[in-house]
Design an enzyme around this catalytic site. Structure first.
Site, PDB file in Angstrom:
ATOM      1  N   ILE A  34       0.695  -1.551  -0.346  1.00  0.00           N
ATOM      2  CA  ILE A  34       0.061  -0.028   0.043  1.00  0.00           C
ATOM      3  C   ILE A  34       0.482   1.304  -0.297  1.00  0.00           C
ATOM      4  CG2 ILE A  34      -0.141   0.678   2.618  1.00  0.00           C
ATOM      5  CD1 ILE A  34      -3.593   0.597   2.270  1.00  0.00           C
ATOM      6  N   ASN A  91      11.339  -8.858   7.193  1.00  0.00           N
ATOM      7  CA  ASN A  91      11.044  -8.165   8.226  1.00  0.00           C
ATOM      8  C   ASN A  91      10.743  -9.279   9.877  1.00  0.00           C
ATOM      9  OD1 ASN A  91      12.594  -6.165   7.698  1.00  0.00           O
ATOM     10  ND2 ASN A  91      10.688  -4.894   7.342  1.00  0.00           N
ATOM     11  N   GLU A  99       6.130  -4.641  10.968  1.00  0.00           N
ATOM     12  CA  GLU A  99       5.092  -3.604  11.352  1.00  0.00           C
ATOM     13  C   GLU A  99       4.436  -4.862  11.184  1.00  0.00           C
ATOM     14  OE1 GLU A  99       4.817  -0.667   8.891  1.00  0.00           O
ATOM     15  OE2 GLU A  99       6.511   0.229   9.608  1.00  0.00           O
ATOM     16  N   HIS A 104       5.219 -12.352   6.271  1.00  0.00           N
ATOM     17  CA  HIS A 104       5.934 -11.131   4.110  1.00  0.00           C
ATOM     18  C   HIS A 104       6.806 -12.011   4.558  1.00  0.00           C
ATOM     19  CE1 HIS A 104       5.221  -8.586   7.071  1.00  0.00           C
ATOM     20  NE2 HIS A 104       6.153  -7.565   6.638  1.00  0.00           N
TER      21      HIS A 104
HETATM   22  P1  AMP Z   1       6.965  -4.719   7.861  1.00  0.00           P
HETATM   23  O1  AMP Z   1       7.985  -3.642   8.617  1.00  0.00           O
HETATM   24  O2  AMP Z   1       7.732  -6.209   7.068  1.00  0.00           O
HETATM   25  O3  AMP Z   1       6.045  -5.764   8.403  1.00  0.00           O
HETATM   26  O4  AMP Z   1       6.014  -4.998   6.455  1.00  0.00           O
HETATM   27  C1  AMP Z   1       4.816  -4.459   6.755  1.00  0.00           C
HETATM   28  C2  AMP Z   1       4.343  -3.678   5.113  1.00  0.00           C
HETATM   29  O5  AMP Z   1       2.911  -3.989   4.566  1.00  0.00           O
HETATM   30  C3  AMP Z   1       4.908  -2.303   5.127  1.00  0.00           C
HETATM   31  O6  AMP Z   1       5.782  -1.964   3.421  1.00  0.00           O
HETATM   32  C4  AMP Z   1       3.168  -1.911   4.402  1.00  0.00           C
HETATM   33  O7  AMP Z   1       3.474  -0.618   3.326  1.00  0.00           O
HETATM   34  C5  AMP Z   1       2.286  -2.067   3.987  1.00  0.00           C
HETATM   35  N1  AMP Z   1       1.215  -2.240   4.102  1.00  0.00           N
HETATM   36  C6  AMP Z   1       0.279  -2.485   5.904  1.00  0.00           C
HETATM   37  N2  AMP Z   1      -1.084  -2.419   5.455  1.00  0.00           N
HETATM   38  C7  AMP Z   1      -1.338  -2.994   4.166  1.00  0.00           C
HETATM   39  C8  AMP Z   1      -2.187  -3.179   3.587  1.00  0.00           C
HETATM   40  N3  AMP Z   1      -3.153  -3.011   3.631  1.00  0.00           N
HETATM   41  N4  AMP Z   1      -1.630  -2.997   1.861  1.00  0.00           N
HETATM   42  C9  AMP Z   1      -0.765  -3.751   1.477  1.00  0.00           C
HETATM   43  N5  AMP Z   1       0.354  -3.233   2.001  1.00  0.00           N
HETATM   44  C10 AMP Z   1      -0.258  -2.682   3.378  1.00  0.00           C
END
Ligand code: AMP
Length: 120
Positions: A34, A91, A99, A104
């Site tokens: 996103i 991560n 996050e 993922h």
């Molecule tokens: P991480 O810091 O590795 O946990 O990355 C989480 C990722 O999820 C971030 O790059 C966010 O931009 C992405 N993200 C969060 N919510 C959504 C969503 N609803 N759809 C797509 N990506 C998302």
């Protein structure tokens, strides 16, 4: 850490929140991030409930692990980024700023991606 089925990626898997789907099979779902940090920025998630790569590598069945990583490679082919090259990143935990607590893999591509990791 216990898996929380209210995390945002679990909601995407259940179809409660929309996503821009790139690829899906029995093991994985791939969709556009996103907040893209490269011209191509796609997330690949396993269908099972795993908090992180640590949890996934400990608890998932070999077929799930193999199927998931095959899906990461297939997603890159679907995106057409193999020739130009791409980077994958996962991560895990605090120091990596994870996050979303559903395992993922990020796929980045579409421009020269610079150094592998920030120096400080
Ligand atoms: P991480 O810091 O590795 O946990 O990355 C989480 C990722 O999820 C971030 O790059 C966010 O931009 C992405 N993200 C969060 N919510 C959504 C969503 N609803 N759809 C797509 N990506 C998302």
């Amino acid at each position: 850490m216990a898996y929380d089925s209210n995390n945002i990626f679990a909601k995407i898997l259940r179809g409660e929140i929309p996503c821009k789907k790139v690829y899906e099979d029995d093991f994985a779902l791939a969709f556009h991030d996103i907040q893209p940090q490269a011209p191509v920025h796609v997330l690949v998630i396993p269908k099972g409930p795993y908090v992180s790569l640590d949890d996934f590598s400990l608890e998932a069945q070999p077929a799930e692990i193999g199927g998931f990583f095959a899906a990461v490679g297939e997603t890159a082919r679907v995106l057409g980024v193999v020739e130009g090259g791409y980077r994958i990143l996962a991560n895990v935990g605090r120091d990596a700023n994870q996050e979303v607590a559903h395992f993922h893999v990020h796929i980045f591509a579409g421009r020269p991606l610079g150094p592998m990791i920030k120096k400080s």
